[in-house]
Structure formats: C-alpha cells, structure tokens
Design an enzyme around this catalytic site. Structure first.
Site, short mmCIF file in Angstrom:
data_model
loop_
_atom_site.label_atom_id
_atom_site.label_comp_id
_atom_site.label_asym_id
_atom_site.label_seq_id
_atom_site.Cartn_x
_atom_site.Cartn_y
_atom_site.Cartn_z
N HIS A 216 0.82 -1.21 0.00
CA HIS A 216 0.00 0.00 0.00
C HIS A 216 0.86 1.27 0.00
O HIS A 216 0.35 2.34 -0.33
CB HIS A 216 -0.95 -0.02 1.20
N SER A 220 0.32 -1.01 -6.26
CA SER A 220 0.38 -2.26 -7.01
C SER A 220 0.98 -2.06 -8.39
O SER A 220 0.80 -1.02 -9.02
CB SER A 220 -1.02 -2.86 -7.15
N LYS A 244 -14.33 -8.48 -8.11
CA LYS A 244 -13.48 -9.33 -8.94
C LYS A 244 -12.80 -10.40 -8.08
O LYS A 244 -12.70 -11.57 -8.49
CB LYS A 244 -12.43 -8.48 -9.66
N ASP A 245 -12.34 -10.02 -6.89
CA ASP A 245 -11.75 -10.99 -5.98
C ASP A 245 -12.78 -12.02 -5.53
O ASP A 245 -12.44 -13.20 -5.31
CB ASP A 245 -11.15 -10.30 -4.76
N GLU A 288 6.41 -33.77 0.28
CA GLU A 288 5.18 -33.34 -0.37
C GLU A 288 5.49 -32.73 -1.74
O GLU A 288 6.59 -32.23 -1.98
CB GLU A 288 4.44 -32.33 0.50
#
Length: 423
Positions: A216, A220, A244-245, A288
């Site tokens: 922030h 971005s 959108k998220d 894994e």
C-alpha cells in the site's frame, strides 16, 4: 471533542467506535477508496486468495490441535481418531491437509505472476523480498506439519531432511541435535515440531501484514508494468476489485471443495497412512509435491554439502532477483524474448518437480541436473545479459490508453462517430 478522531460514518455505533479507534476509517482508506490500476487481470486475485487460505489453515489448525496427541505413542492414533470419531473431524483434517497444497498452488502462481510482470522491480524490491520470506516460513511450517501425522513418510522425511544440516561444517551436528532434541527423530522432535507448527502461522500473519503495508506504500504493479499517471488510470479498490476478488474466490473454493470431498488423498502419499516404524525404510522417500523441485535440485549434486547449498541457493537467488534483472521494462508484454524464456522457466520448474518425485537413477538424474543448471542459468546469466541486449516494444503513454482502446486501436464505433457529428 479534543483528542477524538473525526469520523464521517453516519451509523452512531460505528461512529462512536471510529472516533476512538479509527479502524473503519483505516479500512475504508486502505480497502475502499484506495486507488488501484484499472487494468488488473485475474492473476491479481491470488494475493487475496493466499490471505483467505491462511485464515482457513489457522482456523482448522486450532481445532485439530484440540484433539491431537503430540507423542510418538499417540500421534498416529489421534489423527485416526480425529478422522473417525470427532464430529466433522474428517472435514477439518482434509481441509487442513489439502489447504496446504492449495496454499502453495496459490502462492506459486502469485510469485510467477510477479516474475512475469516484473513486480519485483523498483520501487517494489522490499515488497518482493518480504514475499520470499513468507515462502520460506510457509515451507518450514509445511515441513513440520507433514511430520505430525507420524506416518512412515512423516518419520523418514523428517529424518532425511533434518540430517541435511549435518553437512554444514563445524556446527552441522549441533544443529541436527538441536532439531531432534536428542540423537534421533523421536518424541522430543515431534513435540518441538508441533509447538513450532502451531506458532509459525501467526508469524506468517505478521509478515503478511508487513507485505500488505509495503504494497500500500508503493502501490500495485499492473499487467502493463507502468505507473498510474492520473486518476483516469486508477479505480477505487471497492467495489471494483472486491467483486473481482469474490469471483476468483468462488472458483478457488469450488476447486478446493472438489479436492476435499472427492479426492482428499490424491496429493498425499499412501505410505503416510502406515504408522511410523524406525526399523522399516520406505522404498522411495519423497517430500510433499510442493517441495519436489527443490528436492530434485538437492539430489542433482553428488556432494551432500553441495546439494544443500544448491537447494537453499535456489531460494536465496529469489531475494536478489530485483538486481539480477537489468531491464528497465517491467512487464513481459513488452519483452518478447523474456516472455518466451519465462515459459521455458515454468516448464523447467515443472520438470524438476516431476523428477523430484522419481527415484534418483538413470535419466532422472541427468534430467534433474540439466534442469537445475538451467534454473540457476536463468537467474544468474540470462536475466542480467538479456536486460542489456533485448530491445523492448514501445510502452503505452498511460494505463488508460490501451485499456480504453483495447490494445491501442480506435475505440469501437469511432468510425461511426465522425459521420454522426456531421449530421
């Protein structure tokens, strides 16, 4: 009133709280009106998905810990009891177990997106480095969590991986003894791993908070890799990107649900459903799936110390990536050669993962060595040279221009607009 924050919320309860502790003002500023580039694609969903996954892992982990017995005599049986006897214990166990895999899938895509679009470049170097720290903490947490069911692969995986530290000159043996709490993987080891596994997600949460703060402050990145130049280049985070998220979250939860309800054991290893036995070594010890590329790098070097250094070097090189890439252009959209090499790099990592899950013999060894060489070649040779030699495509003047013109051409209907003006 003196000393109180001036709140603009109309709701009297929220206003009363916000004047004394301006959490709602902060949330509105950081997640409401916060300006974000208007051209985000769905690859920008994965940061939010990672945060959701972390919350799922913490919530399910707390309830699992209430029923887990951290002892070599009771660990395996307690996990079986959780699945068979505890109300919805099977759901908690499978969500937590597959949540680890989903977490790594989301974070790996998030990181590859950052590499493809150059999100590690100035001024976001520290943001990227904090992200790599999160990856390291995730790996440590996942490794310790894999030991807790106390199955065959848990025990032998812990034995093999912790023994790697013995290759470190002078202090290696002391580190191994410290990790074990004795002279072999036993009850003290399990207790230590359980304690740390419970603690680490909260450490990760703190580092994620720093990651978000750094994001922030610098703002971005975006698919074009250019900074917003005006208000026309940005949109408020809410409602545009919250919606959108939410779409991305629905798809993510759908995939997660399919994994949990239909194939919960698909990403696990069958040997881990056999109780740990120090006297019986599994035919092929593998970690894994999300560790397999690094495991392949470890095995590609005949020297034990050399393999350990290469494995840790594969992650350490990510810390200095912002300075290894010498190109002034961020996004691969405008770097045609880099774009192709990024595809090659992704294939290289996938092949490393495949080889890491196979026995270290024959062509598997050769393929692993070739892919390991290319992995380091990509970072240490190709990126520094390519940044100076590659001729990037011309960058757009602003984010708005290619967004509104769909790639730089005339707006739809522009040809019809002129005749209408004459009329």
């Amino acid at each position: 009133m003196v000393g109180l924050h001036k709140s603009e919320f109309q709701n009297p309860v929220i206003n009363w709280i916000d004047t004394r502790l301006p959490l709602f003002t902060m949330m509105t500023k950081e997640y409401g009106v916060f300006p974000t580039p208007k051209n985000f694609n769905y690859f920008w969903n994965f940061g939010a998905l990672a945060m959701i996954n972390l919350m799922i892992m913490i919530a399910t982990g707390i309830f699992l810990a209430m029923n887990y017995n951290a002892s070599t005599a009771g660990a395996f049986d307690s996990v079986e009891r959780i699945v068979r006897d505890v109300n919805y214990g099977w759901l908690l166990r499978y969500v937590h177990m597959n949540g680890a895999s989903m977490f790594f899938i989301v974070v790996y895509i998030h990181m590859f997106r950052g590499m493809y679009y150059g999100s590690y470049k100035k001024p976001r170097e520290l943001l990227w480095m904090i992200g790599v720290v999160i990856l390291l903490l995730m790996m440590a947490t996942a490794f310790m969590g894999y030991v807790l069911p106390w199955g065959q692969m848990s025990y032998w995986g812990a034995t093999v991986i912790t023994n790697l530290f013995s290759a470190i000159p002078v202090v290696g043996e002391y580190i191994v003894t410290l990790l074990w709490g004795g002279f072999s993987v036993d009850n003290p080891t399990l207790n230590r791993f359980f304690s740390l596994h419970y603690l680490m997600p909260f450490v990760i949460t703190g580092v994620v908070f720093l990651h978000v703060v750094a994001l922030h402050i610098t703002g971005s990145n975006n698919p074009l890799g250019i900074e917003p130049k005006s208000e026309q280049d940005t949109l408020p985070f809410h409602p545009y990107y919250t919606i959108k998220d939410s779409v991305g979250m629905c798809v993510y939860l759908l995939v997660f649900a399919v994994l949990v309800f239909f194939v919960p054991d698909y990403l696990g290893h069958s040997d881990n459903y056999i109780q740990a036995n120090p006297l019986v070594t599994p035919t092929h010890i593998v970690p894994e799936w999300y560790f397999l590329p690094f495991y392949a790098i470890l095995r590609s070097v005949p020297s034990k110390l050399g393999g350990v250094l290469m494995m840790f070097g594969a992650i350490a090189v990510l810390f200095v990536l912002p300075w290894l890439d010498t190109s002034p252009v961020r996004s691969a959209k405008f770097r045609p050669i880099y774009r192709q090499l990024m595809y090659v790099f992704v294939v290289d990592v996938v092949v490393l993962g495949y080889v890491g899950g196979k026995p270290p013999s024959g062509m598997n060894v050769v393929i692993g060595q070739v892919c390991t060489a290319y992995y380091f070649l990509h970072f240490l040779v190709i990126l520094p040279i390519l940044g100076k030699m590659e001729k990037p495509l011309p960058l757009p003047e602003s984010i708005s221009n290619p967004v509104l013109t769909m790639g730089g051409g005339p707006l739809p209907g522009a040809a019809l607009a002129k005749p209408m003006e004459k009329i």
